[in-house]
Write a protein that holds these residues in place. Structure first.
Motif, PDB file in Angstrom:
ATOM      1  N   THR A  69      -4.830   4.593  -2.878  1.00  0.00           N
ATOM      2  CA  THR A  69      -6.222   4.952  -3.025  1.00  0.00           C
ATOM      3  C   THR A  69      -6.261   6.365  -2.814  1.00  0.00           C
ATOM      4  N   ARG A  70      -7.157   7.254  -3.369  1.00  0.00           N
ATOM      5  CA  ARG A  70      -7.325   8.646  -3.541  1.00  0.00           C
ATOM      6  C   ARG A  70      -8.787   8.897  -2.728  1.00  0.00           C
ATOM      7  N   GLN A  71      -8.796   9.685  -1.745  1.00  0.00           N
ATOM      8  CA  GLN A  71     -10.054  10.131  -1.040  1.00  0.00           C
ATOM      9  C   GLN A  71     -11.043   8.882  -0.867  1.00  0.00           C
ATOM     10  N   GLN A  72     -10.326   7.741  -0.858  1.00  0.00           N
ATOM     11  CA  GLN A  72     -11.348   6.384  -0.241  1.00  0.00           C
ATOM     12  C   GLN A  72     -12.269   6.128  -1.492  1.00  0.00           C
ATOM     13  N   SER A  73     -12.115   6.657  -2.587  1.00  0.00           N
ATOM     14  CA  SER A  73     -13.108   6.256  -3.790  1.00  0.00           C
ATOM     15  C   SER A  73     -12.595   6.051  -5.097  1.00  0.00           C
ATOM     16  N   HIS A  78       0.840  -1.180  -0.045  1.00  0.00           N
ATOM     17  CA  HIS A  78      -0.207  -0.003  -0.118  1.00  0.00           C
ATOM     18  C   HIS A  78       0.925   1.360   0.065  1.00  0.00           C
ATOM     19  N   LEU A  79       0.842   2.077  -1.163  1.00  0.00           N
ATOM     20  CA  LEU A  79       1.583   3.265  -1.109  1.00  0.00           C
ATOM     21  C   LEU A  79       0.525   4.321  -0.772  1.00  0.00           C
ATOM     22  N   LYS A  80       1.123   5.448  -0.457  1.00  0.00           N
ATOM     23  CA  LYS A  80       0.478   6.847  -0.078  1.00  0.00           C
ATOM     24  C   LYS A  80       0.853   7.756  -0.980  1.00  0.00           C
ATOM     25  N   GLU A  81       0.118   8.653  -1.490  1.00  0.00           N
ATOM     26  CA  GLU A  81       0.577   9.687  -2.433  1.00  0.00           C
ATOM     27  C   GLU A  81       1.473  10.763  -1.905  1.00  0.00           C
ATOM     28  N   ASN A  82       1.184  10.906  -0.550  1.00  0.00           N
ATOM     29  CA  ASN A  82       2.103  11.846   0.161  1.00  0.00           C
ATOM     30  C   ASN A  82       3.489  11.378   0.795  1.00  0.00           C
TER      31      ASN A  82
END
Length: 435
Positions: free
Chosen positions: A54-58, A36-40
């Motif tokens: 994921t972006r904004q859970q949707s 799991h990567l995060k954009e930040n």
């Protein structure tokens, strides 16, 4: 029921809203070894590894960097979307009318509104709140049991109900959920507080800030027909495609470059940070391949399959289809074609997909709208235009599209999956792109 359809039904039940669908996909990819990567965060990507964001859970993007391919060799890309047409609760929904508590709703996308009347409805979605311990929480909730209904007006008061009845979106759609004069009945906020405490043990809500809540049907997916030849369920458009793409991605060959993109807001135009007209997929490719020239070379070697349900020929309205392009359930995946690029298919991309389906032992059909009817669209044209990649649109044939309960063939989801799984392990697109 086949194992495949059982897994599809489980996914549909777990995914009453885009937020739940993405959470379900997130858990599935984690179970299958995706990181799991995060954009930040700062990324350090490795060949032969699989990741998701994921972006904004949707919205979600999953990708594998093949250990036997270079980034300039391109990616096998599958796209789908997480949202479905329906009714969304307004921010200040409370109201009473003649002794009934009601909720104000706004139409999301283009649902077939007549099918929402006299159904056992519930609520699900995302809530933002502060707990009694002072912590701020974003929580997914699902009431699961029937708590709402939109009663039809009796035909005795509307004699044209079966001939010329129109639906006023503001006036006719607010569902009822309680008797206003019942001292034991709860308002929406109190219902949300109670449901959070039921779903999340130990959580006590101090204040509710905002929510994204949707109405949904409580009837579960089912096999119907004398030989179980049909699937009836809510949100087949487009969770059927999302499920097929995710399963193909999980089984994909780690030696090859592949990417699976699930966008939100397709049903209302895709113009959002999580929609296909936003930056999500381009920003992720920029991080996978930071060097601009290499990235452009990769796009030129890539191939994209946009997956979204296709219209099957309605037996009671055969004249709504082009007479030479009838689409049947359980007879193969539909390739969607439109001269004005409402679908992104062209002759080359269609030929590539047909060859892939031949390898997979899957038959295909070709869907074209009647020339005197407007054509819908998908995220295919938008995404392929952003990336500049060769692409096509395909989908499982469906009846009752945008109804509260849609119908497909019991073989169609797995046929679609088999074609996508073959695509992610195939080099046919590379062979034809070189011609």
């Amino acid at each position: 029921m086949t194992q495949y359809n059982q897994e599809l039904f489980d996914f549909l039940r777990q995914s009453p809203t885009p937020f739940h669908a993405i959470e379900s996909l997130k858990e599935t990819f984690l179970r299958h070894g995706f990181s799991h990567l995060k954009e930040n965060d700062l990324w350090k990507l490795k060949k032969g590894h699989s990741y998701f964001i994921t972006r904004q859970q949707s919205a979600l993007i999953a990708f594998t960097i093949g250990d036997s391919e270079k980034d300039v060799d391109g990616f096998r890309i599958i796209t789908a979307h997480s949202d479905s047409p329906g009714l969304q609760i307004k921010p200040a929904p409370g109201g009473t009318s003649k002794g009934y508590n009601q909720l104000g709703v706004e139409v999301y996308g283009g649902p077939l509104l007549s099918t929402w009347f006299d159904r056992d409805l519930t609520l699900a979605g995302r809530v933002c709140c502060t707990l009694t311990d002072g912590s701020f929480k974003v929580l997914l909730i699902n009431f699961e049991r029937p708590i709402l209904t939109i009663p039809s007006l009796a035909i005795h008061f509307n004699r044209e109900a079966n001939t010329a009845h129109s639906i006023n979106k503001q006036k006719d759609l607010p569902p009822i959920f309680a008797l206003a004069n019942n001292s034991d009945s709860k308002g929406l906020e109190e219902l949300i507080f109670t449901r959070i405490e039921e779903q999340y043990s130990g959580c006590k809500v101090q204040s509710l800030h905002s929510f994204d809540l949707f109405c949904l049907d409580t009837q579960t997916p089912a096999l119907i027909g004398t030989d179980n030849e049909f699937i009836a369920a809510a949100r087949l458009d487009n969770l059927l495609s999302t499920h097929s793409g995710s399963k193909a991605m999980i089984q994909a060959d780690k030696r090859r470059n592949s990417l699976f993109y699930v966008a939100n807001h397709e049903e209302n135009g895709s113009m959002s940070a999580t929609g296909a007209q936003g930056s999500f997929i381009t920003s992720i490719f920029e991080r996978i391949i930071p060097e601009a020239e290499k990235r452009q070379r990769s796009y030129s070697n890539s191939f994209l399959i946009s997956v979204d349900n296709a219209h099957a020929t309605h037996p009671n309205a055969t004249d709504t289809m082009d007479p030479h392009h009838h689409i049947e359930l359980n007879k193969g995946v539909a390739i969607k074609v439109n001269a004005n690029q409402r679908y992104t298919t062209n002759s080359l991309s269609s030929a590539i997909y047909k060859k892939i389906c031949e390898e997979a032992g899957v038959t295909t059909q070709e869907f074209v709208m009647r020339s005197d009817l407007p054509c819908g669209s998908t995220i295919g044209p938008v995404t392929s235009a952003h990336l500049g990649v060769l692409a096509l649109d395909v989908g499982a044939p469906t009846l009752g599209m945008h109804s509260i309960r849609e119908l497909t063939g019991s073989k169609d989801p797995e046929l679609l999956f088999r074609s996508l799984a073959q695509f992610l392990s195939s080099d046919i697109h590379k062979q034809l792109l070189l011609t």
